[in-house]
Write a protein that holds these residues in place. Structure first.
Motif, PDB file in Angstrom:
ATOM      1  N   GLY A   1     -19.203 -28.547   2.201  1.00 51.58           N
ATOM      2  CA  GLY A   1     -19.113 -30.007   2.164  1.00 51.58           C
ATOM      3  C   GLY A   1     -18.531 -30.571   0.885  1.00 51.58           C
ATOM      4  N   ILE A   2     -18.078 -29.711  -0.020  1.00 52.54           N
ATOM      5  CA  ILE A   2     -17.518 -30.228  -1.267  1.00 52.54           C
ATOM      6  C   ILE A   2     -16.290 -31.090  -0.981  1.00 52.54           C
ATOM      7  N   GLY A   3     -15.997 -32.005  -1.900  1.00 52.41           N
ATOM      8  CA  GLY A   3     -14.843 -32.870  -1.714  1.00 52.41           C
ATOM      9  C   GLY A   3     -13.539 -32.169  -2.032  1.00 52.41           C
ATOM     10  N   CYS A   4     -13.539 -31.406  -3.134  1.00 50.23           N
ATOM     11  CA  CYS A   4     -12.338 -30.686  -3.526  1.00 50.23           C
ATOM     12  C   CYS A   4     -12.713 -29.617  -4.538  1.00 50.23           C
ATOM     13  N   VAL A   5     -11.733 -28.790  -4.892  1.00 49.05           N
ATOM     14  CA  VAL A   5     -11.929 -27.763  -5.915  1.00 49.05           C
ATOM     15  C   VAL A   5     -10.827 -27.901  -6.951  1.00 49.05           C
ATOM     16  N   VAL A   6     -11.230 -27.851  -8.210  1.00 52.61           N
ATOM     17  CA  VAL A   6     -10.308 -27.966  -9.341  1.00 52.61           C
ATOM     18  C   VAL A   6     -10.443 -26.705 -10.178  1.00 52.61           C
ATOM     19  N   ALA A   7      -9.329 -26.196 -10.671  1.00 49.26           N
ATOM     20  CA  ALA A   7      -9.372 -25.013 -11.532  1.00 49.26           C
ATOM     21  C   ALA A   7      -8.249 -25.077 -12.546  1.00 49.26           C
ATOM     22  N   GLU A   8      -8.411 -24.322 -13.615  1.00 50.44           N
ATOM     23  CA  GLU A   8      -7.313 -24.222 -14.582  1.00 50.44           C
ATOM     24  C   GLU A   8      -6.104 -23.567 -13.916  1.00 50.44           C
ATOM     25  N   THR A   9      -6.357 -22.480 -13.192  1.00 48.56           N
ATOM     26  CA  THR A   9      -5.331 -21.862 -12.349  1.00 48.56           C
ATOM     27  C   THR A   9      -6.018 -21.225 -11.149  1.00 48.56           C
ATOM     28  N   PHE A  10      -5.288 -21.140 -10.047  1.00 50.62           N
ATOM     29  CA  PHE A  10      -5.765 -20.482  -8.842  1.00 50.62           C
ATOM     30  C   PHE A  10      -4.955 -19.217  -8.585  1.00 50.62           C
ATOM     31  N   SER A  11      -5.582 -18.253  -7.939  1.00 44.20           N
ATOM     32  CA  SER A  11      -4.797 -17.202  -7.306  1.00 44.20           C
ATOM     33  C   SER A  11      -3.875 -17.876  -6.302  1.00 44.20           C
TER      34      SER A  11
ATOM     35  N   MET B   1      -0.154 -31.763   5.096  1.00 39.28           N
ATOM     36  CA  MET B   1      -0.979 -30.754   5.744  1.00 39.28           C
ATOM     37  C   MET B   1      -2.456 -31.140   5.707  1.00 39.28           C
ATOM     38  N   LEU B   2      -2.908 -31.624   4.555  1.00 32.90           N
ATOM     39  CA  LEU B   2      -4.300 -32.064   4.437  1.00 32.90           C
ATOM     40  C   LEU B   2      -4.602 -33.222   5.381  1.00 32.90           C
ATOM     41  N   ALA B   3      -3.660 -34.141   5.482  1.00 31.20           N
ATOM     42  CA  ALA B   3      -3.879 -35.360   6.259  1.00 31.20           C
ATOM     43  C   ALA B   3      -4.170 -35.077   7.725  1.00 31.20           C
ATOM     44  N   VAL B   4      -3.551 -34.032   8.270  1.00 30.55           N
ATOM     45  CA  VAL B   4      -3.747 -33.734   9.689  1.00 30.55           C
ATOM     46  C   VAL B   4      -4.836 -32.694   9.930  1.00 30.55           C
ATOM     47  N   GLY B   5      -5.376 -32.114   8.834  1.00 23.43           N
ATOM     48  CA  GLY B   5      -6.488 -31.195   8.997  1.00 23.43           C
ATOM     49  C   GLY B   5      -6.166 -29.733   8.792  1.00 23.43           C
ATOM     50  N   GLY B   6      -5.028 -29.423   8.148  1.00 16.97           N
ATOM     51  CA  GLY B   6      -4.702 -28.044   7.858  1.00 16.97           C
ATOM     52  C   GLY B   6      -3.460 -27.546   8.576  1.00 16.97           C
ATOM     53  N   LEU B   7      -3.148 -26.278   8.341  1.00 18.98           N
ATOM     54  CA  LEU B   7      -1.912 -25.697   8.851  1.00 18.98           C
ATOM     55  C   LEU B   7      -1.865 -25.624  10.370  1.00 18.98           C
ATOM     56  N   ILE B   8      -2.943 -25.172  11.001  1.00 19.24           N
ATOM     57  CA  ILE B   8      -2.951 -25.046  12.458  1.00 19.24           C
ATOM     58  C   ILE B   8      -2.803 -26.422  13.104  1.00 19.24           C
ATOM     59  N   ALA B   9      -3.527 -27.405  12.579  1.00 18.39           N
ATOM     60  CA  ALA B   9      -3.423 -28.759  13.119  1.00 18.39           C
ATOM     61  C   ALA B   9      -2.017 -29.320  12.926  1.00 18.39           C
ATOM     62  N   LEU B  10      -1.392 -29.009  11.793  1.00 16.87           N
ATOM     63  CA  LEU B  10      -0.041 -29.476  11.554  1.00 16.87           C
ATOM     64  C   LEU B  10       0.936 -28.882  12.566  1.00 16.87           C
TER      65      LEU B  10
ATOM     66  N   CYS C   1      -6.398 -22.746   0.645  1.00 20.47           N
ATOM     67  CA  CYS C   1      -7.137 -24.007   0.512  1.00 20.47           C
ATOM     68  C   CYS C   1      -6.486 -25.100   1.355  1.00 20.47           C
ATOM     69  N   PHE C   2      -5.198 -25.283   1.187  1.00 22.42           N
ATOM     70  CA  PHE C   2      -4.515 -26.340   1.922  1.00 22.42           C
ATOM     71  C   PHE C   2      -4.422 -26.021   3.408  1.00 22.42           C
ATOM     72  N   GLU C   3      -4.309 -24.749   3.726  1.00 27.24           N
ATOM     73  CA  GLU C   3      -4.201 -24.374   5.134  1.00 27.24           C
ATOM     74  C   GLU C   3      -5.490 -24.648   5.907  1.00 27.24           C
ATOM     75  N   VAL C   4      -6.637 -24.645   5.210  1.00 26.37           N
ATOM     76  CA  VAL C   4      -7.901 -24.989   5.875  1.00 26.37           C
ATOM     77  C   VAL C   4      -8.329 -26.412   5.531  1.00 26.37           C
ATOM     78  N   ALA C   5      -7.419 -27.174   4.900  1.00 25.35           N
ATOM     79  CA  ALA C   5      -7.658 -28.586   4.552  1.00 25.35           C
ATOM     80  C   ALA C   5      -8.734 -28.756   3.486  1.00 25.35           C
ATOM     81  N   LEU C   6      -8.704 -27.885   2.486  1.00 28.70           N
ATOM     82  CA  LEU C   6      -9.580 -28.031   1.327  1.00 28.70           C
ATOM     83  C   LEU C   6      -8.730 -28.508   0.146  1.00 28.70           C
ATOM     84  N   PRO C   7      -8.856 -29.771  -0.273  1.00 27.32           N
ATOM     85  CA  PRO C   7      -8.032 -30.296  -1.361  1.00 27.32           C
ATOM     86  C   PRO C   7      -8.267 -29.529  -2.663  1.00 27.32           C
ATOM     87  N   SER C   8      -7.172 -29.252  -3.367  1.00 25.14           N
ATOM     88  CA  SER C   8      -7.244 -28.448  -4.580  1.00 25.14           C
ATOM     89  C   SER C   8      -6.269 -28.984  -5.617  1.00 25.14           C
ATOM     90  N   LEU C   9      -6.632 -28.808  -6.882  1.00 23.16           N
ATOM     91  CA  LEU C   9      -5.778 -29.286  -7.959  1.00 23.16           C
ATOM     92  C   LEU C   9      -5.935 -28.393  -9.175  1.00 23.16           C
TER      93      LEU C   9
END
Length: 229
Positions: free
Chosen positions: A83-93, A153-162, A100-108
């Motif tokens: 249920g988190i709103g988003c995930v922020v990191a210094e760097t991601f794999s 992609m996020l707006a429609v709910g992820g990659l499959i939804a897109l 993250c974006f493919e499952v509609a999890l906002p990341s920065l």
């Protein structure tokens, strides 16, 4: 577009460290369990309070190379399911970031974000504006915003939804001879980098993601592993 879609998030910060692998988000013993059981153990070895106390809208803030190692998409799915709103990191794999974006999890990605927060701080994130603020400590930082394609992609709910809503999205999004699409250090899709034609990207989406064997180029732990769980 989803009615709940937003690029701005505000909530409690759960702070984690550097080099946290996907196996620490979801242990191998739980990957075939129901999602409710998986969520009950997300990041429990890093902070046992997290799966027990995380609330909708909370924000995960991590250090460098968050989500490294395995590219299993169940890690991002489980983190989103907390249920988190988003995930922020210094760097991601890179694979984790894509998932993250493919499952509609906002990341920065925000450079030096670990030094800006302590666990429990109240933070604000806007991935479209590339904005991070620690309200508790009155500190803010600018970052590279998410690419328009990723926001779509996020707006429609992820990659499959897109893909279901627009089967030809890849052809209209990626130019085969264009530079790699960028959001922070890299973005998605990077068909020019992968040498995968846009029509191949679209045609291979069968509900389980792009089969790794169909993607020439990269190998190893950074191999493209879209939604393989």
């Amino acid at each position: 577009m989803s009615e709940a879609f937003t690029t701005r998030f505000e909530g409690r910060c759960w702070k984690f460290g550097d080099n946290i692998p996907t196996d620490a988000l979801v242990k191998s013993r739980y990957v075939f369990d129901p999602m409710a059981e998986i969520v009950a153990h997300v990041l429990e070895d890093q902070n046992p309070r997290f799966p027990a106390e995380v609330q909708p809208g909370d924000i995960v803030v991590a250090g460098k190379h968050f989500g490294q190692s395995s590219g299993r998409a169940i890690a991002t799915k489980a983190l989103k399911a907390t249920g988190i709103g988003c995930v922020v990191a210094e760097t991601f794999s890179r694979t984790f970031f894509r998932n993250c974006f493919e499952v509609a999890l906002p990341s920065l990605e925000v450079e030096g974000v670990s030094d800006l927060v302590e666990d429990g701080d109240h933070v604000i994130v806007d991935i479209a504006q590339g904005y991070f603020r620690n309200e508790t400590r009155s500190i803010e930082r600018r970052a590279a915003p998410a690419a328009p394609f990723l926001l779509r992609m996020l707006a429609v709910g992820g990659l499959i939804a897109l893909t279901q809503s627009d089967p030809n999205w890849a052809a209209s999004t990626v130019e085969p001879d264009s530079p790699v699409t960028s959001s922070g250090s890299w973005g998605w899709p990077d068909a020019a980098h992968q040498r995968v034609a846009p029509e191949q990207l679209a045609s291979n989406l069968d509900g389980k993601g792009l089969p790794v064997e169909d993607l020439p180029g990269e190998t190893g732990t950074d191999m493209y592993t879209t939604d393989r769980e």
